[in-house]
Design an enzyme around this catalytic site. Structure first.
Site, PDB file in Angstrom:
ATOM      1  N   LYS A  60      14.900  39.386  34.496  1.00  0.00           N
ATOM      2  CA  LYS A  60      13.542  39.332  35.050  1.00  0.00           C
ATOM      3  C   LYS A  60      13.646  39.826  36.497  1.00  0.00           C
ATOM      4  CE  LYS A  60      10.657  37.479  37.259  1.00  0.00           C
ATOM      5  NZ  LYS A  60       9.963  38.127  38.405  1.00  0.00           N
ATOM      6  N   GLY A 107      17.595  35.010  45.028  1.00  0.00           N
ATOM      7  CA  GLY A 107      16.263  34.972  45.618  1.00  0.00           C
ATOM      8  C   GLY A 107      16.188  33.936  46.714  1.00  0.00           C
ATOM      9  N   SER A 108      14.990  33.435  46.928  1.00  0.00           N
ATOM     10  CA  SER A 108      14.754  32.524  48.051  1.00  0.00           C
ATOM     11  C   SER A 108      15.191  31.096  47.702  1.00  0.00           C
ATOM     12  CB  SER A 108      13.264  32.522  48.364  1.00  0.00           C
ATOM     13  OG  SER A 108      12.554  32.006  47.257  1.00  0.00           O
ATOM     14  N   GLY A 121      14.925  29.225  44.204  1.00  0.00           N
ATOM     15  CA  GLY A 121      16.175  28.640  43.692  1.00  0.00           C
ATOM     16  C   GLY A 121      16.017  27.171  43.348  1.00  0.00           C
ATOM     17  N   GLU A 126      22.240  32.452  44.182  1.00  0.00           N
ATOM     18  CA  GLU A 126      22.561  33.262  45.360  1.00  0.00           C
ATOM     19  C   GLU A 126      21.317  33.283  46.224  1.00  0.00           C
ATOM     20  OE1 GLU A 126      25.459  34.214  46.045  1.00  0.00           O
ATOM     21  OE2 GLU A 126      26.466  34.180  44.111  1.00  0.00           O
ATOM     22  N   CYS A 168      20.584  39.379  52.278  1.00  0.00           N
ATOM     23  CA  CYS A 168      20.934  37.961  52.411  1.00  0.00           C
ATOM     24  C   CYS A 168      22.113  37.766  53.345  1.00  0.00           C
ATOM     25  CB  CYS A 168      21.235  37.398  51.037  1.00  0.00           C
ATOM     26  SG  CYS A 168      22.455  38.380  50.163  1.00  0.00           S
ATOM     27  N   GLU A 226      15.653  32.017  57.883  1.00  0.00           N
ATOM     28  CA  GLU A 226      15.992  33.369  57.447  1.00  0.00           C
ATOM     29  C   GLU A 226      14.737  34.229  57.566  1.00  0.00           C
ATOM     30  OE1 GLU A 226      16.490  34.199  53.249  1.00  0.00           O
ATOM     31  OE2 GLU A 226      18.255  35.384  53.726  1.00  0.00           O
TER      32      GLU A 226
END
Ligand code: NAD
Length: 494
Positions: A177, A229-230, A234, A251, A285, A386
């Site tokens: 996805k 992703g974020s 997550g 991750e 990231c 971030e």
């Protein structure tokens, strides 16, 4: 006017339309033009993709020899190398990352496919000697099964390339996805998988927004989920996966410290600091978004950085001479500018940038000028959150201990960088930093062989390298009684 392509879902070896009837646009963040439309999968199609992956896993892929899996993966690597330029161009059109980078990423994914292709026929188990000599024991490594892969928009194929090769090599099938902000290259990648000759159902793609991701996670039928992703995404995925007891690899984000000591080669360190934050427009990231500089070289590093940052060539991401492209999408663009404003309000000293770039050819693009804040204190929001954009926080420090303390004073733990010529310091500091990866006298260098991943809120699990392979394998122990003796049925056999 660009020709608009309409993409369907890729399930069980064929492109199929979505029954949801919903489609969304893929927009070029440089020109603002729509270049494709993407299908929003319904829950039924997500379930169909998982079922196809399951069927293929049980009936075909787990029974395919390692030699054949490896052969197919090498063929896929050949095709990705053949198409690296057009695939890079397409990804750049979709997410604004410069074509120099996206093309290099395609070739790196081909390299990673080859690394894992080499594992396919070397997945050895082991014989385990027991206390009881009349028992024979061995352990095998078996493919986990069906893997759900959910990726972010910043580097769709590179992120896929961190996950897919190990899964395929292990003997797993996948449902991918991609991000709703950058789906087209993953769908084009499906065509290469097909051309390489993989069996139908090994690789499936369901497109859509977070609803599609949620349907994939909540629908069950997956043996593992690998997510990039974020932190927000997550957490939601880990919670939903937990209800099905599906293990996850996460991750997530980072706020990586890049530390320049006064004994460093300052020229190289300055280039490394630039690479850490302005490469990929900071939308990575592993961005070295906190630059810690020792006092004696602070002013020198800062002036070198500002001078080079002001010469960074912003422009059409498809132009090979361009050094920095756009923010990948409108929400991300707004988010970066909001962080810049907050840094100003918090009293960080703006050295350069600090605003959108809208001159001439940049007018329609989502450009943010390379931005450097000096005299940042580590408790400011600009140093804690971030940003995922070209915004560098420069933080001064006096001693090695202070650098380590500031470096570790973050909820993230993905990467870190150290610039020093002192061998003892290299080892002391790399050991003390709580991050999954440390670069010494380099930054943002990657290899197929090395484990990638973070600690703390940067996530868990590892990609690439031997560790990446183990994520998709389950150990099975087989114990065989060789004796003819009768056992006591009421006591455990040891
Ligand atoms: P995001 O979490 O918003 O979305 C990532 C993917 O998850 C998308 O495909 C999205 O549709 C899907 N998704 C979102 N919410 C979901 C839910 N509740 N259930 C299921 N799926 C869901 O992240 P993003 O904005 O696309 O990406 C930026 C983030 O990715 C940054 O935080 C960045 O640090 C991180 N990132 C991490 C790495 C790494 O390897 N550690 C690499 C690149 C990007």
């Amino acid at each position: 006017m660009v020709a608009i392509k309409n993409y369907d879902l890729y399930i069980n070896g064929a492109f199929v339309p979505s029954t949801s009837g919903e489609r969304f646009d893929a927009r070029n963040p440089f020109s603002g033009e729509v270049h494709a439309t993407i299908a929003q999968a319904s829950d039924a199609e997500v379930a169909a993709a998982v079922a196809a992956a399951r069927e293929c896993f049980e009936q075909t892929w787990r029974k395919t020899s390692g030699l054949e899996r490896g052969r197919l993966m090498h063929r896929l690597a050949d095709l990705l190398e053949r198409d690296a330029d057009p695939m890079g161009t397409l990804e750049t059109t979709d997410n604004g990352k410069i074509v120099r980078e996206t093309r290099a990423q395609m070739r790196f994914v081909a390299r990673t496919l080859r690394f894992f292709a080499g594992y396919c026929d070397k997945i050895y188990g082991k014989v385990i000697p027991l206390d009881r000599l009349d028992h024979f024991d061995y352990a095998t490594l078996e493919p986990l099964g069906v893997i759900g892969i959910i990726t972010a928009w910043n580097s769709p194929i590179a992120l896929l390339g961190n996950k897919l090769p190990a899964a395929l090599a292990a003997g797993c099938t996948v449902v991918v996805k991609p991000s709703e902000h950058a789906s087209v290259t993953t769908l084009e990648f499906a065509k290469l998988v097909e051309e390489a000759g993989f069996p139908a159902g090994v690789f499936n793609v369901v497109t859509g927004d977070a609803r599609t991701g949620a349907a994939l996670v909540e629908g069950g039928g997956l043996d593992k989920i690998s997510f990039t992703g974020s932190g927000v995404g997550g957490r939601a995925i880990a919670q939903a996966a937990g209800r099905n007891l599906t293990p996850v690899i996460l991750e997530l984000g980072g706020k990586s410290p890049n530390i320049i000591f006064d004994d460093a080669d300052i020229g190289k360190a300055t280039v490394g600091a630039l690479a850490g934050i302005f490469a990929a427009t900071g939308q990575t990231c592993i961005a070295g978004s906190r630059l810690l500089v020792q006092r004696p070289v602070y002013d020198r590093v800062l002036s070198g950085l500002v001078e080079r940052a002001e010469r960074i060539k912003l422009g059409d991401p498809l132009d090979l001479a361009t050094e920095m492209g756009t923010a990948a999408n409108e929400p991300q663009f707004e988010r970066i500018l909001a962080f810049i404003n907050s840094a100003r309000q918090e009293g960080a000293r703006l050295m350069t940038g600090g605003e959108a770039a809208r001159d001439g050819a940049l007018a329609k693009g989502l450009f943010v000028k390379p931005t450097i804040f000096a005299d940042v204190s580590n408790d400011m929001m600009v140093a804690r959150e971030e940003i995922f954009g070209p915004v560098l926080s420069v933080i001064p420090f006096e001693t090695e201990e202070e650098a380590i303390a500031i470096g570790n004073d973050t909820r993230f733990g993905l990467a870190s960088g150290i610039w020093t010529t002192n061998l003892n310091r290299m080892h002391r500091v790399s050991s003390a930093l709580r991050t999954g990866m440390v670069w010494v006298n380099t930054y943002r260098a990657v290899a197929a062989q090395t484990p990638f991943g973070g600690v703390k809120e940067s996530g868990y699990g590892r990609e690439r390298g031997e560790e990446g392979m183990k994520e998709f394998l389950a150990t099975k122990n087989v114990m065989i009684n060789l004796s003819e003796a009768e056992r006591d049925p009421f006591a455990v056999q040891t």
